[in-house]
Design an enzyme around this catalytic site. Sequence first.
Site, PDB file in Angstrom:
ATOM      1  N   LYS A   1       0.836  -1.212   0.000  1.00  0.00           N
ATOM      2  CA  LYS A   1       0.000   0.000   0.000  1.00  0.00           C
ATOM      3  C   LYS A   1       0.868   1.258   0.000  1.00  0.00           C
ATOM      4  O   LYS A   1       0.675   2.161  -0.812  1.00  0.00           O
ATOM      5  CB  LYS A   1      -0.900   0.005   1.248  1.00  0.00           C
ATOM      6  CG  LYS A   1      -1.557   1.346   1.535  1.00  0.00           C
ATOM      7  CD  LYS A   1      -2.484   1.261   2.720  1.00  0.00           C
ATOM      8  CE  LYS A   1      -1.895   1.708   4.038  1.00  0.00           C
ATOM      9  NZ  LYS A   1      -1.559   3.130   4.149  1.00  0.00           N
ATOM     10  N   ASN A   2       1.813   1.299   0.928  1.00  0.00           N
ATOM     11  CA  ASN A   2       2.583   2.535   1.099  1.00  0.00           C
ATOM     12  C   ASN A   2       3.559   2.791  -0.052  1.00  0.00           C
ATOM     13  O   ASN A   2       4.062   3.901  -0.203  1.00  0.00           O
ATOM     14  CB  ASN A   2       3.324   2.526   2.438  1.00  0.00           C
ATOM     15  CG  ASN A   2       2.362   2.686   3.607  1.00  0.00           C
ATOM     16  OD1 ASN A   2       1.163   2.921   3.400  1.00  0.00           O
ATOM     17  ND2 ASN A   2       2.864   2.562   4.826  1.00  0.00           N
TER      18      ASN A   2
ATOM     19  N   CYS B   1      -5.600   7.690   9.343  1.00  0.00           N
ATOM     20  CA  CYS B   1      -5.765   7.024  10.633  1.00  0.00           C
ATOM     21  C   CYS B   1      -5.485   7.970  11.793  1.00  0.00           C
ATOM     22  O   CYS B   1      -4.584   8.791  11.733  1.00  0.00           O
ATOM     23  CB  CYS B   1      -4.818   5.837  10.717  1.00  0.00           C
ATOM     24  SG  CYS B   1      -5.420   4.409   9.818  1.00  0.00           S
TER      25      CYS B   1
ATOM     26  N   ARG C   1      -0.045  14.174  13.575  1.00  0.00           N
ATOM     27  CA  ARG C   1       0.214  14.093  12.144  1.00  0.00           C
ATOM     28  C   ARG C   1       0.202  15.453  11.423  1.00  0.00           C
ATOM     29  O   ARG C   1      -0.620  15.706  10.528  1.00  0.00           O
ATOM     30  CB  ARG C   1      -0.744  13.108  11.479  1.00  0.00           C
ATOM     31  CG  ARG C   1      -0.766  11.775  12.187  1.00  0.00           C
ATOM     32  CD  ARG C   1      -1.337  10.677  11.360  1.00  0.00           C
ATOM     33  NE  ARG C   1      -0.370  10.139  10.428  1.00  0.00           N
ATOM     34  CZ  ARG C   1      -0.606   9.092   9.640  1.00  0.00           C
ATOM     35  NH1 ARG C   1      -1.745   8.504   9.660  1.00  0.00           N
ATOM     36  NH2 ARG C   1       0.323   8.646   8.827  1.00  0.00           N
TER      37      ARG C   1
ATOM     38  N   LEU D   1       6.417  19.738   7.548  1.00  0.00           N
ATOM     39  CA  LEU D   1       7.633  19.388   6.799  1.00  0.00           C
ATOM     40  C   LEU D   1       7.333  19.285   5.297  1.00  0.00           C
ATOM     41  O   LEU D   1       8.188  19.601   4.465  1.00  0.00           O
ATOM     42  CB  LEU D   1       8.218  18.069   7.310  1.00  0.00           C
ATOM     43  CG  LEU D   1       8.606  18.065   8.795  1.00  0.00           C
ATOM     44  CD1 LEU D   1       8.997  16.670   9.255  1.00  0.00           C
ATOM     45  CD2 LEU D   1       9.759  19.036   9.042  1.00  0.00           C
TER      46      LEU D   1
ATOM     47  N   ASP E   1       4.211   0.637  12.306  1.00  0.00           N
ATOM     48  CA  ASP E   1       3.013  -0.025  11.770  1.00  0.00           C
ATOM     49  C   ASP E   1       2.865  -1.468  12.269  1.00  0.00           C
ATOM     50  O   ASP E   1       1.800  -2.055  12.129  1.00  0.00           O
ATOM     51  CB  ASP E   1       3.034  -0.015  10.236  1.00  0.00           C
ATOM     52  CG  ASP E   1       2.719   1.367   9.681  1.00  0.00           C
ATOM     53  OD1 ASP E   1       2.321   2.244  10.464  1.00  0.00           O
ATOM     54  OD2 ASP E   1       2.870   1.571   8.462  1.00  0.00           O
TER      55      ASP E   1
ATOM     56  N   ARG F   1      -8.664  -0.871   4.424  1.00  0.00           N
ATOM     57  CA  ARG F   1      -7.844   0.177   3.813  1.00  0.00           C
ATOM     58  C   ARG F   1      -6.491  -0.376   3.380  1.00  0.00           C
ATOM     59  O   ARG F   1      -5.876   0.129   2.452  1.00  0.00           O
ATOM     60  CB  ARG F   1      -7.614   1.324   4.804  1.00  0.00           C
ATOM     61  CG  ARG F   1      -8.878   2.089   5.123  1.00  0.00           C
ATOM     62  CD  ARG F   1      -8.581   3.223   6.043  1.00  0.00           C
ATOM     63  NE  ARG F   1      -7.536   4.062   5.465  1.00  0.00           N
ATOM     64  CZ  ARG F   1      -7.048   5.144   6.013  1.00  0.00           C
ATOM     65  NH1 ARG F   1      -7.513   5.541   7.170  1.00  0.00           N
ATOM     66  NH2 ARG F   1      -6.105   5.846   5.441  1.00  0.00           N
TER      67      ARG F   1
END
Length: 412
Positions: free
Chosen positions: A23-24, A117, A122, A126, A306, A398
């Site tokens: 996914k990432n 999430c 978060r 940056l 994670d 997700r």
Amino acid sequence: MEDYIRIAGGKPLEGTVSIQGSKNAALPMMAASLLHKGVSVLKGCPRIADVFCMEEILRELGAVTWWEDHDLYMDCTNADKTEIPAAYTGKMRSSVILLAVMLSRNKKGCLGYPGGCVIGKRPIDLHLYALRQLGAKVEEGTELIMASCDSLRGKAIEFPKRSVGATQQAILAAVMASGETELLNCACEPEIKWLCRYLKTMGALIQGEGSSLIHITGVKELNGGCMKVPPDRIVAGTYICAAAITRGRLVLENPPEGELDAFLEVYRKMGGQYKGKSGKLIVNGNGIRYPVPFLKTEVYPGFPTDLQSPMMAVLTTIPGQSRIREQIFEARFKTAEELVRMGAHIRVEGREAVIDGGYPLQGCTVQAQELRGGAALVLAAMAAEGITCVEGYSYIRRGYEHICEDLSLCSS
Ligand code: UD1
């Protein structure tokens, strides 16, 4: 579709699972595809909710997309809209990296604040810092972030802190900026290396990907991209935790290579066994019995945040005391409360969780509140006595394409 899953636990897993595409890795590659006015393709792309959400956003911008089995085609010839409504960006945090591609393509971009999430504050400071350094003017309104530029110009940028998303944002803005860009103190997560490799298939000039120092020479145009999405290291780690928590044995097909070392080291110290054979990874959780006195999450190549919740679920089943320190996202212990409802003994002290393991887990109704924490509850349910109902399955979808099918096939 119902938003819960019911799990009958208590059996050791035994069988073979195939690891889906990451996914990432896929999400920033999809964003990068907008840098070419034509067709790009991602092979072996996971068919999960976050990918569908990014696909919807590309379509909203004017792209035409289609699937052939697990290959995602994106024709971005006319993807020239420059506004992404909050209805989309609120669903998924990584949508914020689209600011860079909209700027690069059309010199302006506007989007709603990113969601995702709920695991901590978060911020996106940056991301915006990197864009401003490369010549963008960015305004943060109450509901929208608006960015524009005359042109993006390469520059040396040092990140005050390592961030995966901000590094990706900077790379996406720099590949078609004029001149040279040097990015210092970059995040080194494998997904950044994969993004750079994908951009290189498009003709980008990048050196140092995967290290903390990335050098980019801007090019005027990029070609269509084509690459296989690499295996998902977090899904692989979750499945290894599933074998561990049920003291079962799994064969992982298509495992990630060398991206799980810190995780596997902890798994080995717990008594877990693993070996690579013919491109597969065989894991055996039968000998899991040692608690982990101190485990901290870190940026890559350290233990990934994670996998913190899935690992916590496993530790609840090991007699003795374990301690986890969460260093990346401050609010990532919400799953502990749900595990406690199942009978686990966990005490959260600020950024640390103390787990007194070995108390039996009992099936009950629990609530997934975010993606990886939700997966951890599925694992706990597999080790629990009786039936567990995990509500909030949509969070889990997700990121996991077929967690139910994979794990139920191996527990029958
Ligand atoms: C990505 C992953 C996520 C993973 C995380 C850390 C994706 C889609 N998501 O998220 O699964 O858990 O990396 O490995 O790839 N930060 C700031 N300012 C910013 C950006 C981040 O202070 O502008 C802070 C965050 O609050 C956090 C830390 O930096 O404490 C790391 O976050 P970051 O690496 O940016 O994570 P994401 O890219 O959001």
